[in-house]
Design a protein around this motif. Structure first.
Motif, mmCIF file in Angstrom:
data_model
loop_
_atom_site.group_PDB
_atom_site.id
_atom_site.type_symbol
_atom_site.label_atom_id
_atom_site.label_comp_id
_atom_site.label_asym_id
_atom_site.label_seq_id
_atom_site.Cartn_x
_atom_site.Cartn_y
_atom_site.Cartn_z
ATOM 1 N N GLU A 1 0.843 -1.210 0.000
ATOM 2 C CA GLU A 1 0.000 0.000 0.000
ATOM 3 C C GLU A 1 0.878 1.259 0.000
ATOM 4 N N TYR A 2 1.982 1.219 0.782
ATOM 5 C CA TYR A 2 2.912 2.347 0.909
ATOM 6 C C TYR A 2 3.513 2.686 -0.457
ATOM 7 N N LEU A 3 3.962 1.629 -1.163
ATOM 8 C CA LEU A 3 4.616 1.857 -2.468
ATOM 9 C C LEU A 3 3.605 2.385 -3.483
ATOM 10 N N LYS A 4 2.360 1.916 -3.373
ATOM 11 C CA LYS A 4 1.303 2.406 -4.275
ATOM 12 C C LYS A 4 1.039 3.886 -4.003
ATOM 13 N N THR A 5 0.966 4.251 -2.729
ATOM 14 C CA THR A 5 0.714 5.650 -2.345
ATOM 15 C C THR A 5 1.863 6.544 -2.818
ATOM 16 N N LEU A 6 3.095 5.994 -2.742
ATOM 17 C CA LEU A 6 4.263 6.763 -3.208
ATOM 18 C C LEU A 6 4.153 7.104 -4.684
ATOM 19 N N ASN A 7 3.704 6.115 -5.461
ATOM 20 C CA ASN A 7 3.537 6.336 -6.896
ATOM 21 C C ASN A 7 2.509 7.428 -7.157
ATOM 22 N N GLU A 8 1.407 7.358 -6.372
ATOM 23 C CA GLU A 8 0.357 8.383 -6.534
ATOM 24 C C GLU A 8 0.920 9.752 -6.154
ATOM 25 N N ALA A 9 1.690 9.794 -5.033
ATOM 26 C CA ALA A 9 2.232 11.071 -4.546
ATOM 27 C C ALA A 9 3.167 11.694 -5.579
ATOM 28 N N ASN A 10 3.888 10.857 -6.288
ATOM 29 C CA ASN A 10 4.862 11.290 -7.281
ATOM 30 C C ASN A 10 4.221 12.114 -8.394
ATOM 31 N N THR A 11 2.963 11.765 -8.700
ATOM 32 C CA THR A 11 2.309 12.466 -9.808
ATOM 33 C C THR A 11 1.237 13.431 -9.300
ATOM 34 N N ALA A 12 1.132 13.575 -7.982
ATOM 35 C CA ALA A 12 0.088 14.438 -7.423
ATOM 36 C C ALA A 12 0.517 15.903 -7.490
ATOM 37 N N PRO A 13 -0.457 16.845 -7.480
ATOM 38 C CA PRO A 13 -0.086 18.268 -7.472
ATOM 39 C C PRO A 13 0.677 18.623 -6.180
ATOM 40 N N VAL A 14 1.556 19.636 -6.286
ATOM 41 C CA VAL A 14 2.459 19.975 -5.172
ATOM 42 C C VAL A 14 1.688 20.247 -3.880
ATOM 43 N N GLU A 15 0.505 20.944 -4.015
ATOM 44 C CA GLU A 15 -0.217 21.323 -2.789
ATOM 45 C C GLU A 15 -0.772 20.095 -2.041
ATOM 46 N N LYS A 16 -0.849 18.949 -2.731
ATOM 47 C CA LYS A 16 -1.364 17.728 -2.048
ATOM 48 C C LYS A 16 -0.246 16.905 -1.412
ATOM 49 N N LEU A 17 1.022 17.297 -1.707
ATOM 50 C CA LEU A 17 2.155 16.464 -1.301
ATOM 51 C C LEU A 17 2.211 16.236 0.219
ATOM 52 N N GLN A 18 1.919 17.316 0.991
ATOM 53 C CA GLN A 18 1.995 17.165 2.450
ATOM 54 C C GLN A 18 1.008 16.125 2.969
ATOM 55 N N GLN A 19 -0.212 16.124 2.340
ATOM 56 C CA GLN A 19 -1.222 15.121 2.736
ATOM 57 C C GLN A 19 -0.713 13.706 2.518
ATOM 58 N N TYR A 20 -0.081 13.522 1.358
ATOM 59 C CA TYR A 20 0.472 12.180 1.052
ATOM 60 C C TYR A 20 1.564 11.804 2.050
ATOM 61 N N LYS A 21 2.424 12.768 2.368
ATOM 62 C CA LYS A 21 3.524 12.498 3.315
ATOM 63 C C LYS A 21 2.961 12.097 4.672
ATOM 64 N N ASP A 22 1.889 12.796 5.092
ATOM 65 C CA ASP A 22 1.272 12.469 6.388
ATOM 66 C C ASP A 22 0.706 11.048 6.360
ATOM 67 N N ARG A 23 0.044 10.705 5.240
ATOM 68 C CA ARG A 23 -0.539 9.354 5.130
ATOM 69 C C ARG A 23 0.539 8.292 5.204
ATOM 70 N N LEU A 24 1.663 8.565 4.501
ATOM 71 C CA LEU A 24 2.765 7.588 4.489
ATOM 72 C C LEU A 24 3.353 7.428 5.894
ATOM 73 N N ALA A 25 3.518 8.567 6.597
ATOM 74 C CA ALA A 25 4.090 8.514 7.958
ATOM 75 C C ALA A 25 3.152 7.745 8.894
ATOM 76 N N ASP A 26 1.832 7.991 8.733
ATOM 77 C CA ASP A 26 0.841 7.307 9.597
ATOM 78 C C ASP A 26 0.895 5.804 9.402
ATOM 79 N N SER A 27 1.041 5.387 8.132
ATOM 80 C CA SER A 27 1.004 3.934 7.887
ATOM 81 C C SER A 27 2.236 3.229 8.464
#
Ligand SMILES: Nc1ncnc2c1ncn2[C@@H]1O[C@H](COP(=O)(O)OP(=O)(O)OP(=O)(O)O)[C@@H](O)[C@H]1O
Ligand SMILES: [Mg+2]
Length: 430
Positions: free
Chosen positions: A380-406
């Motif tokens: 799941e972590y690696l999948k989220t990373l792939n999504e984060a890689n192509t996500a808009p910059v303003e969403k990046l912090q949300q992705y980082k928080d999700r990754l840290a939580d998991s």
């Protein structure tokens, strides 16, 4: 005696249910609270009916108030418990070469356990009772619950160990405490003491002592001899290499098997002395064992059923277990009674993983729950990373928080965390 079927009504967790038994070995399997012990207790009520035909007072076992199915109901707005009546236990089986059906029932809270519909079985028992001096064989009955070694049944408080029997010895002593789920250990020891005292006086061991001793020795790894020690007033097991250990110092697994085998064998010897050295091979009957794998290492679990079969080939065993090793060691799936799910056609060729997953509903038995969970989190972590890689910059912090939580629940596994964090740094460039 063999039980073919058992039907219960309002007995514990069963409103209405019937079961079919194999004539040799039965292994009842099901998750916790599926009714394994309840089924054994119901069988013990049924087989205890046999004892009603004997004049000598033996264990009486009827239907208890706590056996009635209890349901939580609302009566006039008040939540309360209500029992369901009547409680009925009906068995069919082969007793003294005759097909018999019998029933025990209790109609209400204040009623007695009725046995009017067990008259055919009781008449057969009475016939045996009237003929005890003849060479008729009595069926063995015995029940071993999960607390089998915790406490002696109360009637066996005979201290010190008596080398002479308290009353006139009787074949019916083999029915003492037979439907009590605890082993009458003191009486078992007293039986050995009496046998050895008689052997000392006669200058040789009796056939019964030899047979019972042999049964125990053949079922315990490395055991070579079993004897009674009058100084310690307990049984002493001698192992290969000459080491001797008193019963009280044996391991739980050793004590459990020793007491179980010795108790069944001693009961057979008491009931049917006329069978001589064939007493264990020829004595028929029904033995109930709750959690047969109790205290046993998997190596021992793999052969305990075969040990019972070969030592007591005419006994019908009805056992419960949570062990895939015991399931694997059955000779046919007809010996498996599944309380949840269905038994597969073949068992012997199944791996433990097949049995755990297919029969016992265990998810991913190949690896621990935690390992399977970590693998899922990593994917799941690696999948989220792939999504984060192509996500808009303003969403990046949300992705980082999700990754840290998991990763948070795996703080105790720095290698796992470090690996996934390195992946994140490589992917998200930090
Ligand atoms: N009088 C009763 N009425 C209704 N349910 C009961 C009654 N007595 C016990 N139960 C329930 O019956 C269920 C089966 O109990 P039982 O002891 O037979 O389970 P089990 O399969 O042996 O479980 P385990 O593997 O944990 O030993 C349990 O949920 C228990 O609470
Ligand atoms: Mg149980």
């Amino acid at each position: 005696m063999k039980i073919n079927t058992l039907a219960v009504q309002n007995f514990r967790c069963y409103h209405e249910k019937s079961f079919r038994f194999h004539p040799s070995v039965n292994l009842i399997v099901g998750q916790n609270a599926t009714g394994k012990t309840a089924l054994l207790d119901a069988v013990s009520v049924a087989i205890a009916s046999w004892l009603l035909g004997f004049k000598k007072k033996n264990d009486k076992k009827g239907i208890e108030l706590s056996d009635a199915t209890l349901s939580f109901v609302e009566k006039e707005g008040e939540p309360q418990f209500a029992e369901s009546w009547p409680v009925i236990v009906t068995a069919t089986g082969v007793v003294e070469n005759e097909n018999v059906t019998w029933e025990r029932s209790k109609a209400s809270q204040g009623g007695n356990t009725r046995y009017g519909n067990a008259s055919e079985l009781i008449a057969l028992a009475k016939r045996c009772d009237a003929d005890l001096t003849a060479d008729i064989s009595l069926p063995l009955i015995s029940y071993y619950g999960t607390m089998r070694l915790w406490q002696d049944p109360k009637a066996s408080r005979t201290n010190p160990v008596q080398t002479r029997s308290a009353g006139k010895p009787s074949r019916l002593d083999g029915y003492k405490h037979c439907v009590d789920p605890r082993i009458g250990l003191k009486e078992l020891v007293a039986w050995f003491a009496r046998q050895e005292w008689q052997a000392y006086q006669a200058g040789k061991d009796s056939t019964m002592l030899t047979v019972v001793r042999q049964a125990v020795v053949s079922c315990i790894e490395n055991a070579v001899h079993l004897r009674y020690d009058p100084k310690r007033e307990e049984l002493i097991l001698t192992l290969k290499g000459g080491e001797s250990l008193p019963f009280s110092l044996l391991s739980d697994g050793q004590r459990c098997v020793l007491a179980l085998i010795a108790d069944i064998a001693q009961k057979a010897a008491l009931l049917n002395p006329h069978l001589g050295e064939d007493v264990l091979v020829k004595t028929q009957g029904v033995v109930l064992i709750d959690e047969l794998d109790l205290h046993l290492h998997p190596k021992w679990q793999r052969h305990v059923i075969e040990d019972l079969r070969t030592t007591f080939p005419s006994i019908q065993f009805i056992c419960t277990s949570h062990s895939p090793f015991l399931i694997q060691s059955l000779r046919s799936s007809e010996e498996l009674i599944m309380l949840d799910g269905l038994a597969p056609a073949q068992l012997a060729n199944k791996t433990l993983e097949d049995i755990a997953a297919g029969i016992m509903s265990v998810n991913t038995p190949q690896v621990s729950n935690r390992y399977a969970e970590m693998k899922g989190v990593a994917t799941e972590y690696l999948k989220t990373l792939n999504e984060a890689n192509t996500a808009p910059v303003e969403k990046l912090q949300q992705y980082k928080d999700r990754l840290a939580d998991s990763l948070a629940p795996y703080a105790d596994n720095p290698a796992f965390q470090a690996f996934l964090e390195m992946q994140r740094a490589a992917k998200l460039g930090e």
